[in-house]
Design a protein around this motif. Structure first.
Motif, PDB file in Angstrom:
ATOM      1  N   ALA A 179      -3.576  -6.371   3.364  1.00 29.76           N
ATOM      2  CA  ALA A 179      -2.709  -6.255   2.266  1.00 29.76           C
ATOM      3  C   ALA A 179      -1.536  -5.597   3.717  1.00 29.76           C
ATOM      4  CB  ALA A 179      -2.895  -5.702   0.592  1.00 29.76           C
ATOM      5  N   ALA A 180      -0.208  -5.066   3.562  1.00 31.45           N
ATOM      6  CA  ALA A 180       0.941  -4.924   4.011  1.00 31.45           C
ATOM      7  C   ALA A 180       0.787  -3.444   3.485  1.00 31.45           C
ATOM      8  CB  ALA A 180       2.171  -5.257   3.440  1.00 31.45           C
ATOM      9  N   GLY A 181       0.228  -3.212   2.444  1.00 32.51           N
ATOM     10  CA  GLY A 181      -0.145  -1.624   1.918  1.00 32.51           C
ATOM     11  C   GLY A 181      -0.810  -2.039   0.454  1.00 32.51           C
ATOM     12  N   VAL A 182      -1.211  -0.280  -0.044  1.00 34.79           N
ATOM     13  CA  VAL A 182      -2.463  -0.885  -1.255  1.00 34.79           C
ATOM     14  C   VAL A 182      -1.846   1.155  -2.301  1.00 34.79           C
ATOM     15  CG1 VAL A 182      -4.005  -0.241  -2.659  1.00 34.79           C
ATOM     16  CG2 VAL A 182      -3.744  -1.232  -0.033  1.00 34.79           C
ATOM     17  N   LEU A 183      -1.170   0.581  -3.026  1.00 28.71           N
ATOM     18  CA  LEU A 183      -0.402   1.558  -4.436  1.00 28.71           C
ATOM     19  C   LEU A 183      -1.638   1.587  -5.261  1.00 28.71           C
ATOM     20  CD1 LEU A 183       2.781  -0.508  -4.459  1.00 28.71           C
ATOM     21  CD2 LEU A 183       2.390   1.928  -3.392  1.00 28.71           C
ATOM     22  N   MET A 184      -2.199   2.805  -4.543  1.00 25.21           N
ATOM     23  CA  MET A 184      -3.288   3.533  -6.063  1.00 25.21           C
ATOM     24  C   MET A 184      -2.477   3.945  -7.064  1.00 25.21           C
ATOM     25  SD  MET A 184      -6.574   3.714  -3.315  1.00 25.21           S
ATOM     26  CE  MET A 184      -4.992   4.278  -1.835  1.00 25.21           C
ATOM     27  N   GLY A 185      -3.495   4.333  -8.336  1.00 26.98           N
ATOM     28  CA  GLY A 185      -2.304   5.444  -8.874  1.00 26.98           C
ATOM     29  C   GLY A 185      -3.148   5.190 -10.497  1.00 26.98           C
ATOM     30  N   HIS A 186      -2.872   3.682 -10.788  1.00 25.89           N
ATOM     31  CA  HIS A 186      -3.472   3.517 -12.347  1.00 25.89           C
ATOM     32  C   HIS A 186      -4.765   3.772 -12.477  1.00 25.89           C
ATOM     33  CE1 HIS A 186       0.521   2.021 -13.870  1.00 25.89           C
ATOM     34  NE2 HIS A 186       0.467   1.646 -12.877  1.00 25.89           N
ATOM     35  N   LEU A 187      -5.470   4.292 -13.517  1.00 32.16           N
ATOM     36  CA  LEU A 187      -6.819   4.231 -13.562  1.00 32.16           C
ATOM     37  C   LEU A 187      -7.564   3.443 -14.169  1.00 32.16           C
ATOM     38  CD1 LEU A 187      -6.498   7.767 -15.221  1.00 32.16           C
ATOM     39  CD2 LEU A 187      -6.765   7.620 -13.192  1.00 32.16           C
ATOM     40  N   GLU A 188      -6.585   1.940 -14.852  1.00 38.44           N
ATOM     41  CA  GLU A 188      -6.693   0.702 -15.156  1.00 38.44           C
ATOM     42  C   GLU A 188      -6.164   0.157 -15.223  1.00 38.44           C
ATOM     43  OE1 GLU A 188      -8.148   1.394 -19.713  1.00 38.44           O
ATOM     44  OE2 GLU A 188      -7.694   3.242 -19.920  1.00 38.44           O
ATOM     45  N   GLY A 189      -6.710  -1.515 -15.396  1.00 36.49           N
ATOM     46  CA  GLY A 189      -5.929  -2.766 -14.896  1.00 36.49           C
ATOM     47  C   GLY A 189      -4.349  -3.038 -14.781  1.00 36.49           C
ATOM     48  N   VAL A 190      -3.824  -3.356 -13.626  1.00 33.19           N
ATOM     49  CA  VAL A 190      -2.373  -3.464 -13.920  1.00 33.19           C
ATOM     50  C   VAL A 190      -2.066  -4.779 -15.196  1.00 33.19           C
ATOM     51  CG1 VAL A 190      -0.204  -3.604 -12.721  1.00 33.19           C
ATOM     52  CG2 VAL A 190      -2.232  -2.738 -12.120  1.00 33.19           C
ATOM     53  N   THR A 191      -1.650  -4.525 -15.491  1.00 36.68           N
ATOM     54  CA  THR A 191      -0.851  -6.235 -16.519  1.00 36.68           C
ATOM     55  C   THR A 191       0.543  -6.788 -15.876  1.00 36.68           C
ATOM     56  OG1 THR A 191       0.189  -4.236 -17.817  1.00 36.68           O
ATOM     57  CG2 THR A 191      -1.974  -4.620 -18.140  1.00 36.68           C
ATOM     58  N   PHE A 192       1.460  -5.422 -15.774  1.00 35.37           N
ATOM     59  CA  PHE A 192       2.980  -6.469 -15.010  1.00 35.37           C
ATOM     60  C   PHE A 192       4.137  -5.452 -14.458  1.00 35.37           C
ATOM     61  CE2 PHE A 192       7.608  -7.101 -15.860  1.00 35.37           C
ATOM     62  CZ  PHE A 192       7.035  -9.367 -16.095  1.00 35.37           C
ATOM     63  N   LEU A 193       4.555  -6.719 -13.232  1.00 28.10           N
ATOM     64  CA  LEU A 193       5.080  -5.196 -12.091  1.00 28.10           C
ATOM     65  C   LEU A 193       6.450  -6.305 -12.044  1.00 28.10           C
ATOM     66  CD1 LEU A 193       5.288  -7.339  -9.222  1.00 28.10           C
ATOM     67  CD2 LEU A 193       2.679  -5.904  -9.604  1.00 28.10           C
ATOM     68  N   ASP A 194       7.347  -5.176 -11.742  1.00 27.37           N
ATOM     69  CA  ASP A 194       8.203  -6.574 -11.043  1.00 27.37           C
ATOM     70  C   ASP A 194       9.227  -5.667 -10.669  1.00 27.37           C
ATOM     71  OD1 ASP A 194      11.171  -7.648 -11.884  1.00 27.37           O
ATOM     72  OD2 ASP A 194      12.123  -6.614 -13.303  1.00 27.37           O
ATOM     73  N   SER A 195      10.127  -5.973  -9.403  1.00 30.38           N
ATOM     74  CA  SER A 195      10.687  -6.220  -8.486  1.00 30.38           C
ATOM     75  C   SER A 195      11.822  -5.148  -8.493  1.00 30.38           C
ATOM     76  CB  SER A 195      10.591  -6.758  -7.003  1.00 30.38           C
ATOM     77  OG  SER A 195      11.825  -6.250  -5.847  1.00 30.38           O
TER      78      SER A 195
END
Length: 424
Positions: free
Chosen positions: A293-309
């Motif tokens: 990966a070009a980068g990792v975004l860490m901060g959620h304490l549980e699973g990520v359900t949705f994202l939008d650009s």
């Protein structure tokens, strides 16, 4: 959960640099931030500010709201010399109106509504139901059903749908390695899989891979030539529609990949979110040499359900099982282990409501309460102050800006028996 709309583009380089972990503002959700030097605030303000000749800003009065009527008069008088509103003018006008009036009923089903979205131009609205139906509504023709699709190869539910940029094709996914594509530009209203119309199966499994997996998320690229998919085998797949095959498989996470999308119109960058609590950024130009990966975004304490650009290759928002929504700047990501000015972020919730937040301050500006089940998806019209929510109570509801005296009429969903999780 999604951005209000998308705009712009920005190419990213392969160099991940020595950036550090970052996320949204640390201020509380009801605190108003004074840090308007933040780029998000500046971009939002800049892209939604009226033309100076239309607003006739005066020294010391720049904080006053500009009258919409004054702007309309200025446009008709051609004060700007263009004879029309600029994109920023339109942004400024539309960002002052929230779709909080309603709801009006769009449709009702005995099956939970699982996914829904407007087309990019707002002419059509797509809703997918767990029972195997997908309906495409013509917004400009009184929400008439343009296409009623009965799916095939369904396991449990329709997990995602995506309409091609030219609005000719629709793909739908389920808990199988096959994504089906159907021609929605045909003249037939009823589309019964492989009976009245052909629903072609696109096989995402790689040669020699005998493991069964399901696809949680699928999206068209901006040029309509590729699909990107997130799967239960912890991988991301890119499918070449012209070659009719998978041209890239990325072992992306350590758990289910729930959501994926292209970062901008170039198609080089891909965002992914997983049950391993991480959001990741993938640069396809660098995968051969780096393989990571070009980068990792860490901060959620549980699973990520949705994202939008945001569509600019810089910002994205993510929704997590930890009941948080985060705004990310990928220029501040760790290199280890998002035409309205985009003023608002909106999200459905398990408490049966839709919430709207101010992007810059993080303050909640509206709470829409109608549904009797979790709001699984919601979509804001790309041009008008209109939002449509879909819920597991089986209803599709439309919310608009309270600009007229029309009284909403909406029946409550009928009671239904509980179903098992798996429907084949």
């Amino acid at each position: 959960m999604s951005y209000r709309t998308r705009f712009g583009k920005d190419n990213s380089a392969c160099d991940s640099g020595n950036a550090v972990e970052g996320s949204g503002s640390s201020k509380g959700p009801n605190e108003v931030s004074n840090d308007f030097d933040h780029e998000i605030a500046q971009l939002t303000k800049h892209r939604s500010r009226p033309h100076q000749l239309l607003s006739q800003d005066m020294p010391g009065k720049s904080r006053l709201l500009v009258s919409t009527m004054k702007m309309l008069v200025g446009r008709e008088s051609n004060h700007s010399g263009r004879g029309r509103f600029s994109s920023a003018d339109g942004c400024h006008v539309l960002s002052r109106y929230l779709p909080i009036n309603g709801p009006w009923g769009v449709d009702e089903s005995t099956s939970p509504a699982y996914v829904s979205q407007f087309s990019n131009d707002g002419l059509f609205f797509v809703a997918g139901f767990q029972g195997g139906h997908i309906k495409i509504y013509n917004v400009d023709k009184g929400w008439k059903v343009q296409k009623d699709i009965l799916t095939k190869s369904l396991r449990w539910t329709i997990t995602d749908t995506s309409l091609s940029p030219d609005q000719r094709y629709l793909v739908y996914a389920s808990m199988t390695p096959t994504v089906n594509i159907v021609n929605v530009g045909s003249s037939m209203t009823e589309s019964l899989a492989n009976v009245t119309e052909i629903h072609e199966g696109l096989d995402f499994s790689v040669d020699g891979d005998e493991d069964e997996f399901g696809i949680f998320s699928v999206r068209f690229s901006t040029d309509g030539r590729e699909l990107v998919a997130a799967s239960s085998d912890a991988s991301i797949y890119v499918y070449d529609l012209q070659a009719n095959k998978v041209n890239l498989r990325i072992p992306a996470h350590s758990s289910d990949v729930n959501t994926v999308c292209f970062a901008d119109e170039t198609g080089h960058l891909i965002y992914s979110g997983s049950d391993d609590n991480l959001c990741k950024v993938w640069d396809r130009r660098c995968l051969i040499t780096k393989g990571q990966a070009a980068g990792v975004l860490m901060g959620h304490l549980e699973g990520v359900t949705f994202l939008d650009s945001r569509g600019d290759g810089r910002y994205l928002i993510s929704n997590g099982k930890d009941q948080t929504t985060k705004l990310w700047d990928i220029r501040k990501m760790s290199s280890r282990a998002m035409y309205t000015g985009q003023k608002y972020i909106y999200t459905g919730s398990s408490d049966h409501c839709v919430y709207i937040y101010d992007l810059v301050t993080g303050a909640q500006v509206a709470r829409l309460n109608h549904h009797e089940g979790p709001v699984r998806d919601c979509s804001w019209h790309p041009l008008y102050p209109m939002l449509v929510s879909s819920s597991w109570d089986g209803t599709i509801a439309r919310w608009e800006f309270p600009g007229d005296d029309q009284v909403p009429t909406l029946e409550r969903p009928r009671a239904r028996r509980r179903r098992g999780y798996y429907n084949y």
